[in-house]
Design a protein around this motif. Sequence first.
Motif, PDB file in Angstrom:
ATOM      1  N   LEU A   1     -31.544  30.019  -1.846  1.00 32.51           N
ATOM      2  CA  LEU A   1     -32.224  30.709  -2.947  1.00 32.51           C
ATOM      3  C   LEU A   1     -32.722  32.073  -2.481  1.00 32.51           C
ATOM      4  O   LEU A   1     -33.916  32.325  -2.328  1.00 32.51           O
ATOM      5  N   ASN A   2     -31.770  32.984  -2.279  1.00 34.06           N
ATOM      6  CA  ASN A   2     -32.115  34.312  -1.791  1.00 34.06           C
ATOM      7  C   ASN A   2     -32.392  35.273  -2.950  1.00 34.06           C
ATOM      8  O   ASN A   2     -32.378  34.889  -4.124  1.00 34.06           O
TER       9      ASN A   2
ATOM     10  N   PRO B   1     -26.223  27.866  -6.985  1.00 36.58           N
ATOM     11  CA  PRO B   1     -27.681  27.835  -7.138  1.00 36.58           C
ATOM     12  C   PRO B   1     -28.179  28.531  -8.401  1.00 36.58           C
ATOM     13  O   PRO B   1     -29.185  28.107  -8.984  1.00 36.58           O
TER      14      PRO B   1
ATOM     15  N   GLN C   1     -31.574  23.129  -1.930  1.00 37.12           N
ATOM     16  CA  GLN C   1     -30.996  24.466  -1.790  1.00 37.12           C
ATOM     17  C   GLN C   1     -32.006  25.445  -1.204  1.00 37.12           C
ATOM     18  O   GLN C   1     -31.653  26.305  -0.388  1.00 37.12           O
ATOM     19  N   TYR C   2     -33.261  25.296  -1.601  1.00 38.35           N
ATOM     20  CA  TYR C   2     -34.309  26.158  -1.041  1.00 38.35           C
ATOM     21  C   TYR C   2     -34.453  25.931   0.462  1.00 38.35           C
ATOM     22  O   TYR C   2     -34.515  26.889   1.248  1.00 38.35           O
TER      23      TYR C   2
ATOM     24  N   VAL D   1     -32.433  21.651  -6.336  1.00 36.82           N
ATOM     25  CA  VAL D   1     -32.958  22.998  -6.082  1.00 36.82           C
ATOM     26  C   VAL D   1     -33.839  23.003  -4.831  1.00 36.82           C
ATOM     27  O   VAL D   1     -33.809  23.961  -4.045  1.00 36.82           O
ATOM     28  N   SER D   2     -34.607  21.949  -4.629  1.00 38.79           N
ATOM     29  CA  SER D   2     -35.437  21.851  -3.415  1.00 38.79           C
ATOM     30  C   SER D   2     -34.569  21.842  -2.167  1.00 38.79           C
ATOM     31  O   SER D   2     -34.881  22.513  -1.166  1.00 38.79           O
TER      32      SER D   2
ATOM     33  N   TRP E   1     -32.030  34.842  -7.239  1.00 39.18           N
ATOM     34  CA  TRP E   1     -33.149  34.985  -8.172  1.00 39.18           C
ATOM     35  C   TRP E   1     -32.909  36.133  -9.162  1.00 39.18           C
ATOM     36  O   TRP E   1     -33.259  36.029 -10.345  1.00 39.18           O
TER      37      TRP E   1
END
Length: 248
Positions: free
Chosen positions: A188-189, A46, A182-183, A179-180, A193
């Motif tokens: 996406l923790n 990610p 994965q979210y 990415v969506s 980030w």
Amino acid sequence: MEPTHLIVLAIAALCGGFTQGLAGFGSTLVALPMLALVMDLRVATPVCCLLAVALNIILTGKLRGHIVWPALALLLGASLPGMAIGAHALRSISDVFLKGALGLTVLAFVAHALGRRETGLRAGTGLGLLAGFTAGCMGAAIGINGPPVAAWISSQGYDRNGVRATLTAYFLLAGIGVVSAQYLAGLLNREVWTQTAVATPALVLGLGAGMACCGRIGERAFSRVVLGVLGLSGVSLIAQAFWSAFAR
């Protein structure tokens, strides 16, 4: 965060940004193997995807006037059913086989492109549909979608800006979808980030250097760069497949 971790993260982002700025693709293929040395793939993947989206937002904004829209529409249209198959039917297929097969396919595209230089022929619409479909399958299955699309785009005779603009627009739209997903999957923790934020300055520096170098080379040299990155991508995928096979 340990110094070794920081150094590897910065080098991976720098090299990924440089490759993307120069050739228009390849950031994930360059950065992911490096990041996998110091972090779990559930974090590294990610992080690479977020960095790639950031790169493609910048590049698409700068090159949007050069996008070849018919080629982009063809590739995206072919990718959608491929994504569906990759997300479901290909779950049962070993990632070792998928990476090896994709690597061999990329090397075959490179060999075809080198032979095409002698004849002046371009890969047709059928191969474009196949490239988009394959990219959709592989992107959903193993997170790597660049080589088939880049191989086909580079065969169309577009100038460097047309190649880079169309590739970055495709990867931006496909990357937003990844990415969506994965979210929604909770990947996406905070750690992801944080790693992305730390890597961003090196990423931007590499991108600027790559774009500057691209502006200094001719069309023929740019074509060689693209084929070179594709060739290295193919070899990298095959090496990853062998590594995974022997590691099990």
